[in-house]
Design a protein around this motif. Structure first.
Motif, short mmCIF file in Angstrom:
data_model
loop_
_atom_site.label_atom_id
_atom_site.label_comp_id
_atom_site.label_asym_id
_atom_site.label_seq_id
_atom_site.Cartn_x
_atom_site.Cartn_y
_atom_site.Cartn_z
N LEU A 213 0.86 -1.18 0.00
CA LEU A 213 0.00 0.00 0.00
C LEU A 213 0.90 1.23 0.00
N HIS A 214 0.33 2.34 -0.43
CA HIS A 214 1.15 3.55 -0.56
C HIS A 214 0.56 4.68 0.26
N LEU A 215 1.48 5.38 0.89
CA LEU A 215 1.08 6.43 1.82
C LEU A 215 1.28 7.80 1.20
N GLY A 240 -10.16 2.72 -3.66
CA GLY A 240 -8.75 2.36 -3.53
C GLY A 240 -8.10 2.88 -2.26
N VAL A 241 -8.86 3.67 -1.51
CA VAL A 241 -8.30 4.22 -0.26
C VAL A 241 -8.57 3.24 0.88
N ALA A 291 -3.38 4.12 0.26
CA ALA A 291 -4.20 3.67 -0.87
C ALA A 291 -3.43 2.63 -1.68
N ARG A 292 -4.15 2.07 -2.65
CA ARG A 292 -3.58 0.99 -3.47
C ARG A 292 -2.38 1.42 -4.28
N ASP A 293 -2.40 2.64 -4.80
CA ASP A 293 -1.22 3.08 -5.53
C ASP A 293 -0.90 4.52 -5.17
N ALA A 300 -6.17 11.45 -3.00
CA ALA A 300 -7.02 11.46 -1.80
C ALA A 300 -6.49 12.46 -0.78
N ALA A 301 -5.16 12.49 -0.61
CA ALA A 301 -4.59 13.41 0.40
C ALA A 301 -4.96 14.85 0.06
#
Lengths: 971, 281
Positions: A213-215, A240-241, A291-293, A300-301
């Motif tokens: 997952l990616h932050l 995806g979040v 999120a997924r990518d 989203a951020a």
């Protein structure tokens, strides 16, 4: 412009295909997928690197249909159907390309992060100029789009000339060659370079798993404000979040950031790594998205909306220092002021000496905020395993073991269940000593029980990465009429940004400046006050030089004024006051163990042919040109250790000779491009009498290496080497005992050389491999090592520097730095008085680092430091507007020095053997950063002598220089 | 950082490209400014139209008896390598060589640099003094003098149209000099200047001292006055730049007054260079 397509129809992925290094790669991509991401992820061509996001740094340079391009400024979809060559496509199997070979021979590689892109640019240049002659400026033109933070570019220019057959490489020993006498001191090419020139460096971002997952981090858009509310609903609703979290929500899951230093009498902010109820700098994390990518996470951020209530913003340390208790301009309401630490020190009878003085020089000196800016930003891959309650963190840090301590403190996970793995690090320079934002992906992984990756963007670094320097100083000195220094006094106000000790490790820098200002001179009467003040800027981090730059500037700038006013030769006033006998205890406590300062000053003058330069200067002036020269001595304290900090006075090492005779050295020092794999192998080979190729070095994996203090303060050449000596001696003793049994003689009759062990009486020999096999297997330790203290050829060794003293003496002095290198530095500049632009013609250095382990590496360290500090002095700057918003959003805007900035550099060495270890090496990582600003300031002042200006601001930008000239009476 | 989502099309006809642009898509040629801005999310177009496959557009430099015409897809590299540009418009080659770096010049287009219209854009400033004409196509095709092209900070008259080529008048007697002042060579200029002199007189363009690249017509009138002397020149430049009509770019690299000061110096140096024959190949 219409705002994105975020809430419109989902955008379909498009199938694309391209040839990458001759292999067809197909993938479905979003239109926005960048070519660099496609290459790194879909094509696994991870040698192509990301250093910025503005097409400035060039680390992502690849060839597209025969032309070099920046793959971060190209969409993958634009390359559909194209042929791409990346660094992985350059070598022909085992056979390196001529450029790769030349980079190794010329030591044109340090951390290696820029190397892939740099080599791609150089190859394109050479093929374009095939059969045509070219100049060094043509080379500069060709690589000006590739930043290098480590080398200072000169060795790269040389490598290009060597690859073209226009020049010879420096004297060097190729891998596999054997020196005539000892490995120590031999110019062995670096063994790490073979992988780095192939793009095979093991940087943290190379690591990833399918389920990652990616932050992304939502960051404060205010420099000082209360958080009134945070609306995360839109972010959470995006497909995806997986996780959205505010600082207030996170608070219960972790402890505040674990400080790098908590010195006696200092204040700690005790902040969580995500702000809870107020923000103290622009860019401080306020919420996170997983999120997924990484693209989705960023989208989203940006949907997180924060409502703030503004507080007064501090951007000026001289105002922030006066904010009273209880004011809402205090960063931390529970502090009594914005002062993080105040350090007063006084010795002798300063006031009497000033009263008696025939000349008092009293100057206000300053230096702006700039910093390490490594090519690789911060990166964390955190993988928390819920079933095992264990954590594996892959990261880019200088201090793997300290990172383990910090993470354990913050999350309460036992250190025995935490593994930190660090491979190659794309530059550190002090900026990767703290652990603050790195905690955030760890939190996400702990909460989700899944691997979470965070690769800091350069924009994030620009606001939340550590800055340094940023001093305002008053420096006074008292002299008699003959130029004898009677007393001096310094008053330092240092701007910590939001914090100098919790998020990062810069707090000690100005303290060092105050302590070392008397530096290379004999001063008995001295007073200093250092105040570290917090403001609403990003954190204050350790940076190469660590306040020794400040010490040098405070004293040398004042000495130039004194020489001027006494009408003395500036060298004469320095020679008169320079310390000449060793050991010499500075009035502030540290003991300069030995050195060659006076000789260095003489040597540099001879090396420069100073009288000739002065003639040139006069002739140029007659022709209307303004050339200036400055020469100063400097000292480089090394091996810092502070009570109440992560910076300890020890290092440990394991030396293991395996059953096949191969030697494995495991060190707690972290590889950040400084050449430890090569230098430590050289040392070990000499100590054990084996060939360097038999020695492997491991670092960075806390489950595999002994507890070490990590990489800081130019300590490896003393601390790691000292520990290797300690461990290798134990192993060697057992080897001798074993050899005596195996070769049937007395220990005294055994000689070991080049991995061959000889009974000098009978002439009977065995190899190290045969002896080791005999010890471990046949016939085995009970026969071969029966008399040894331990039945194996493996030992731990530690080193502790005897010169450190944490106990304050009756005069209030301790010794936090045990060792001192030093020498002299000089610069020649030309100033365009119309525009104010400074052209650095040449830099000289004479440096004494004790016994030199590897001359290629040492001179590379010095050159790199010089260009770093030169960049900071002339171009780089973290500026802030009145609201505390950083002005520079990109590396280019910040002013990273390109190859055009690199002047000619000449270096000579003196050797005064260090008493620290039997080998006698001293620290050598920071020289270039110590005196460079000082000599540039002095040289500019010298160039502008006709205008009668003083140069007391260490920021030598054209507009500032021009203002000095315009405001002078002579313009 | 990475771009916000957008839809992407790569049409083969100008009509299709214009249709997309009319619908709000941003045109993408070399992308060296646009993709950077999208990465920093200062530009978040919902649609991007890649014009590289449009068959009416060319990456060539067409040479006719009276004109040189630079196609919309011509890169800085192609411009620098062009024989006719190096021989007849060497200041344009110099401006292109001082722009970005090899990688950016390999991909970035001359017309893209003009249309991005940064007030310090090298090609905008150099072409402005060269009296170039921009061919613009929307519902119809128009030739717009470059002096009328720039309207403000990174703003032009284009609207939902596409610049398809840029035309220069060949003049064997023209001389020109491009000069810029940047902190480091090839950085974005703080100030840049182009002076071009031909049979019709002298043109002076400046970047960095206003929200768009500008021509100094008042100064040009003086320069084109046969009675003015070099001695006057210094004063005239100072006078021209002291008028309160300029609006220099605000950044942390120098006060507005310093930028105007730089402009004065660069103009004087550029004129002096022109008097010595100007830029040469």
């Amino acid at each position: 412009m219409t705002k994105g397509n975020l809430n419109g129809d989902p955008i379909a992925a498009v199938g694309i295909a391209m040839l990458v290094n001759g292999k067809r790669i197909e993938a479905a991509v979003q239109p926005r997928t960048l070519l660099v991401d496609f290459l790194r992820n879909a094509a696994r061509a991870t040698g192509t690197r990301i250093g910025c996001e503005e097409g400035a740094c060039g680390a992502c340079t690849v060839e597209l249909d025969g032309r070099t391009i920046k793959s971060c400024l190209t969409l993958a979809i634009q390359a559909d159907g194209a042929a791409i060559t990346t660094i992985e496509g350059v070598a022909d199997g085992d056979l390196l390309d001529r450029v790769q070979r030349a980079f190794i021979e010329c030591h044109a590689v340090q951390c290696g992060y820029c190397t892939s892109g740099m080599i791609m640019s150089v190859r394109a240049f050479l093929s374009e100029y095939e059969g045509r002659d070219f100049t060094d400026d043509d080379i500069r033109q060709a690589i000006s789009g590739n930043y290098c933070r480590c080398t200072g570019y000169n060795n790269i220019i040389q490598a290009v000339n060597v690859a073209a057959g226009k020049a010879s490489p420096p004297a060097h020993l190729d891998a596999g060659e054997t020196p005539l006498d000892s490995w120590i001191g031999a110019p062995v090419v670096r063994r790490e370079d073979e992988r780095l020139v192939r793009g095979a460096g093991r940087y943290a971002d190379n690591y990833g798993t399918q389920g990652d997952l990616h932050l992304a981090i939502a960051r404060s858009e205010r420099a000082h404000a209360l958080i009134k509310s945070i609306d995360t609903s839109r972010a959470a609703a995006l497909p995806g979040v997986e996780l959205v979290l505010t600082g207030a929500q996170a608070q219960v899951h972790w402890q505040p950031i674990s400080p790098t230093m908590d010195l006696a009498g200092q204040n700690l902010p005790r902040r969580h790594a995500i702000a809870v109820d107020k923000v103290v700098f622009y860019g401080e994390p306020v919420a996170i998205v997983v999120a997924r990518d990484p693209y989705l996470a960023e989208d989203a951020a940006r949907q997180i909306k924060v409502e703030y209530a503004d507080l007064p913003v501090n951007t000026d340390s001289s105002l922030a220092v006066n904010v009273p208790a209880g004011s809402n301009a205090l960063l931390y309401p529970n502090w009594q002021s914005n002062v993080q630490i105040e350090y007063p020190f006084e010795i002798g009878d300063v006031d009497t000496m000033f009263a008696r003085a025939e000349l008092v020089v009293d100057e206000e000196i300053s230096s702006h905020r700039f910093g390490a800016m490594p090519m690789e930003t911060r990166m964390v891959h955190a993988d928390y395993n819920r079933a095992e309650q264990s954590l594996v963190v892959r990261a880019s840090t200088q201090v793997p073991h300290q990172m383990r301590v910090y993470i354990s403190q913050v999350f309460g996970i036992p250190e025995s269940r935490i593994r930190i793995v660090v491979g190659d690090v794309g530059g550190g320079f002090g900026a990767k000593l703290g652990v603050d934002t790195e905690l955030v992906p760890v939190l996400a992984s702990v909460l989700l029980g899944r691997p979470v990756k965070w690769f800091e963007s350069r924009s994030e670094w620009m606001s939340a990465g550590p800055g340094a320097r940023d001093y305002k100083v008053r420096s006074r000195a008292a002299f008699d009429s003959s130029g004898h220094l009677l007393a001096c006094e310094t008053d330092v106000l240092a701007d910590m940004g939001c914090d100098g000790s919790e998020r990062a490790a810069g707090l000690g820098m100005p303290l060092n400046g105050g302590n070392y200002a008397p530096g290379p001179y004999v001063v008995d009467h001295y007073r200093t006050r250092v105040r570290c003040v917090v403001t609403n800027k990003g954190p204050y981090g350790a940076y190469r030089g660590y306040g020794k730059d400040l010490a040098n500037m405070m004293m040398e700038r004042v000495l130039d004024q004194a020489a001027d006013r006494l009408e003395m030769d500036p060298l004469e006033i320095r020679r008169k006051n320079l310390l000449k006998s060793y050991p010499h205890q500075l009035c502030t406590g540290p003991i300069i163990e030995n050195g060659s300062l006076a000789e260095a000053l003489d040597r540099i003058v001879a090396m420069m042919d100073l009288p000739r330069l002065r003639d040139e200067q006069a002739a140029a002036f007659a022709a209307g040109r303004h050339i200036g020269i400055c020469v100063v001595p400097y000292i480089e304290p090394a091996g810092a250790t502070f009570p109440g900090s992560a910076f300890q006075n020890y290092e440990s090492v394991t030396v293991r000779v395996a059953a096949d005779g191969s030697v494995h050295v495991m060190t707690g020092i972290q590889n950040i491009g400084q050449g430890i794999e090569t230098a430590y192998a050289q040392v070990t080979a000499d100590l054990l009498g084996c060939h360097m190729r038999d020695v492997s070095i491991s670092w960075g994996d806390t489950t595999a290496i002994p507890f070490g203090s990590g990489t800081f303060s130019s300590r490896g050449a003393m601390f790691a080497v000292g520990a290797i000596i300690n461990a290798a001696e134990k192993v060697k003793q057992r080897m001798l005992l074993g050899a005596a049994v195996f070769l049937e003689c007395a220990v005294a009759d055994i000689t070991i050389s080049n991995s061959v062990i000889t009974n000098s009486l009978s002439g009977k020999t065995c190899t190290l491999a045969e002896l080791a096999y005999a010890c471990y297997v046949q016939p085995g330790a009970e026969i071969i090592l029966a008399d040894a203290d331990a039945p194996l050829l493996e030992a731990n060794g530690t080193y502790r520097h005897p010169q450190v003293s944490w106990k304050f003496d009756e005069l209030g002095r301790a010794r936090f730095y045990p060792a001192h290198s030093g020498g002299a530095a000089a610069a020649m500049v030309e100033v365009d008085t119309e525009t104010g632009q400074v052209d650095v013609k040449k830099i000289w250095m004479v440096a004494d680092h004790g016994v030199i382990l590897n001359p290629l590496i040492l001179s590379g360290q010095i050159k790199g430091g010089i260009v770093q500090q030169l960049g900071g002095t002339l171009f780089e700057s973290f500026e802030f507007d009145a609201k505390g918003i950083p002005c520079a959003k990109t590396m280019k805007d910040y002013g990273m020095p390109t190859v055009w900035a690199a002047p000619e550099i000449a270096i000579e060495h003196l050797v005064t053997k260090s008493p620290a270890t039997s080998i006698g090496a001293k620290g050598g990582g920071e020289d270039g950063c110590i005196a460079t600003t000082t000599v540039l300031m002095g040289a500019v002042e010298d160039a502008l002598r006709a205008y009668g200006v003083k140069v007391m601001d260490g920021q030598l930008t054209p507009s500032k220089i021009r203002a000095l000239i315009a405001n002078s009476s002579a313009d | 950082m990475r771009p916000a989502p957008f839809s992407y099309s790569k049409p083969e006809s100008l009509a299709q490209a214009l249709h997309a642009i009319a619908g709000g898509a941003m045109p993408l040629a070399g992308g060296q400014s646009l993709i950077q801005a999208m990465r920093l999310r200062t530009q978040e177009p919902f649609a991007v139209v890649d014009i590289n496959a449009v068959h009416e557009l060319s990456d060539r430099i067409e040479i006719t008896e009276h004109f040189v015409e630079i196609g919309a897809l011509c890169t800085h590299r192609q411009l620098i390598e062009s024989e006719v540009i190096r021989q007849e418009f060497p200041w344009l080659a110099k401006a292109a060589l001082d722009l970005g770096d090899v990688q950016v010049r390999n991909r970035g287009t001359v017309l893209g640099n003009v249309c991005w219209a940064d007030p310090r854009a090298n090609m905008a400033v150099a072409l402005l003094a060269s009296n170039a004409t921009i061919s613009v196509t929307g519902t119809k095709t128009e030739l717009i003098p470059i002096t009328e092209f720039f309207t403000g900070f990174r703003a032009t008259v284009l609207g939902p149209r596409l610049a398809t080529s840029i035309r220069l008048i060949r003049n064997s007697n023209s001389i020109g000099t491009y000069l810029e002042f940047a902190r480091q060579r090839q950085d974005l200029a703080l100030c840049n200047v182009c002076v071009v002199h031909d049979d019709h007189g002298t043109c002076v363009s400046v970047g960095g001292i206003h929200q768009r690249p500008i021509r100094l017509s008042a100064l040009e009138r003086i320069l084109n006055d046969p009675d003015s002397t070099i001695r006057d020149l210094h004063v005239q430049i100072q006078n021209t730049l002291s008028k309160p009509i300029f609006d220099p770019i605000i950044d942390h690299h120098g006060e507005p007054a310093y930028k105007l000061h730089l402009a004065a110096i660069l103009i004087e140096r550029a004129i002096s260079a022109c008097l010595k024959g100007g830029d040469r190949d």
